[in-house]
Write a protein that holds these residues in place. Structure first.
Motif, PDB file in Angstrom:
ATOM      1  N   VAL A   3       0.846  -1.193   0.000  1.00  0.00           N
ATOM      2  CA  VAL A   3       0.000   0.000   0.000  1.00  0.00           C
ATOM      3  C   VAL A   3       0.882   1.243   0.000  1.00  0.00           C
ATOM      4  O   VAL A   3       1.918   1.295   0.665  1.00  0.00           O
ATOM      5  N   GLN A   4       0.472   2.194  -0.777  1.00  0.00           N
ATOM      6  CA  GLN A   4       1.136   3.501  -0.814  1.00  0.00           C
ATOM      7  C   GLN A   4       0.242   4.450  -0.033  1.00  0.00           C
ATOM      8  O   GLN A   4      -0.982   4.387  -0.135  1.00  0.00           O
ATOM      9  N   TYR A   5       0.849   5.326   0.768  1.00  0.00           N
ATOM     10  CA  TYR A   5       0.028   6.211   1.587  1.00  0.00           C
ATOM     11  C   TYR A   5       0.686   7.565   1.768  1.00  0.00           C
ATOM     12  O   TYR A   5       1.886   7.738   1.534  1.00  0.00           O
ATOM     13  N   GLN A   6      -0.141   8.514   2.195  1.00  0.00           N
ATOM     14  CA  GLN A   6       0.334   9.845   2.583  1.00  0.00           C
ATOM     15  C   GLN A   6      -0.015  10.030   4.052  1.00  0.00           C
ATOM     16  O   GLN A   6      -1.144   9.737   4.462  1.00  0.00           O
ATOM     17  N   LEU A   7       0.923  10.508   4.833  1.00  0.00           N
ATOM     18  CA  LEU A   7       0.659  10.732   6.255  1.00  0.00           C
ATOM     19  C   LEU A   7      -0.369  11.841   6.431  1.00  0.00           C
ATOM     20  O   LEU A   7      -0.304  12.884   5.780  1.00  0.00           O
ATOM     21  N   ILE A  18      -2.873   0.711  -4.072  1.00  0.00           N
ATOM     22  CA  ILE A  18      -2.598  -0.656  -3.631  1.00  0.00           C
ATOM     23  C   ILE A  18      -1.975  -1.396  -4.807  1.00  0.00           C
ATOM     24  O   ILE A  18      -2.477  -1.323  -5.927  1.00  0.00           O
ATOM     25  N   TYR A  19      -0.865  -2.104  -4.545  1.00  0.00           N
ATOM     26  CA  TYR A  19      -0.141  -2.839  -5.586  1.00  0.00           C
ATOM     27  C   TYR A  19      -0.005  -4.288  -5.180  1.00  0.00           C
ATOM     28  O   TYR A  19       0.197  -4.596  -4.007  1.00  0.00           O
ATOM     29  N   THR A  20      -0.081  -5.181  -6.149  1.00  0.00           N
ATOM     30  CA  THR A  20       0.186  -6.593  -5.876  1.00  0.00           C
ATOM     31  C   THR A  20       1.676  -6.872  -5.989  1.00  0.00           C
ATOM     32  O   THR A  20       2.186  -7.796  -5.377  1.00  0.00           O
ATOM     33  N   SER A  21       2.367  -6.061  -6.793  1.00  0.00           N
ATOM     34  CA  SER A  21       3.811  -6.189  -6.960  1.00  0.00           C
ATOM     35  C   SER A  21       4.383  -4.793  -7.155  1.00  0.00           C
ATOM     36  O   SER A  21       3.746  -3.933  -7.756  1.00  0.00           O
ATOM     37  N   PHE A  35       1.730  -5.716   3.234  1.00  0.00           N
ATOM     38  CA  PHE A  35       0.726  -6.399   4.047  1.00  0.00           C
ATOM     39  C   PHE A  35       0.369  -7.719   3.384  1.00  0.00           C
ATOM     40  O   PHE A  35       0.420  -7.841   2.161  1.00  0.00           O
ATOM     41  N   ALA A  36      -0.039  -8.685   4.199  1.00  0.00           N
ATOM     42  CA  ALA A  36      -0.583  -9.938   3.660  1.00  0.00           C
ATOM     43  C   ALA A  36      -1.997  -9.660   3.166  1.00  0.00           C
ATOM     44  O   ALA A  36      -2.677  -8.756   3.672  1.00  0.00           O
ATOM     45  N   ASP A  37      -2.450 -10.415   2.181  1.00  0.00           N
ATOM     46  CA  ASP A  37      -3.791 -10.191   1.626  1.00  0.00           C
ATOM     47  C   ASP A  37      -4.891 -10.297   2.678  1.00  0.00           C
ATOM     48  O   ASP A  37      -5.881  -9.570   2.615  1.00  0.00           O
TER      49      ASP A  37
END
Length: 114
Positions: A3-7, A18-21, A35-37
């Protein structure tokens, strides 16, 4: 899953992707967590809300924050018109009650001073 996020605060962030790879991507200056699925929570939106996927960075946990769905101007106007009618009716009843109490006090004073 990544997961990509901004604080948004020192310990929480808003998930922006959200990326799988992550192979082949350049993530310089981007915050990424793995994270795990099965760690993806299920959204349970209360009526009138929508879910926003968030991350608690300090606990390495995903969660949903629920926000109110904004009302359309037409719905808001109808709601305010109904409220206005109710308030007018309550004011009318209150005024009649006040007049009645005034009449009772006048009658009691008349009877007292006879």
């Amino acid at each position: 899953m990544y997961v990509q996020y901004q604080l948004t605060t020192a310990t929480t962030g808003l998930i922006t992707a959200i990326y799988t790879s992550i192979e082949g991507y350049n993530f310089e200056d981007v915050l990424i967590e793995e994270f795990a699925d099965d760690e993806m929570p299920k959204a349970k939106s209360p009526a009138g809300t929508f879910p926003i996927l968030m991350i608690d960075v300090s606990e390495h946990k995903l969660y949903y924050d629920y926000r109110q769905i904004p009302q359309s101007p037409e719905i808001r106007i109808l709601s305010l018109e109904k409220e206005n009618q109710l308030l007018k009716a309550q004011l009318s009843v209150q005024s009649e009650r006040s007049d009645f109490i005034e009449d009772v006090i006048t009658e009691l004073a008349t009877q007292l001073y006879k």
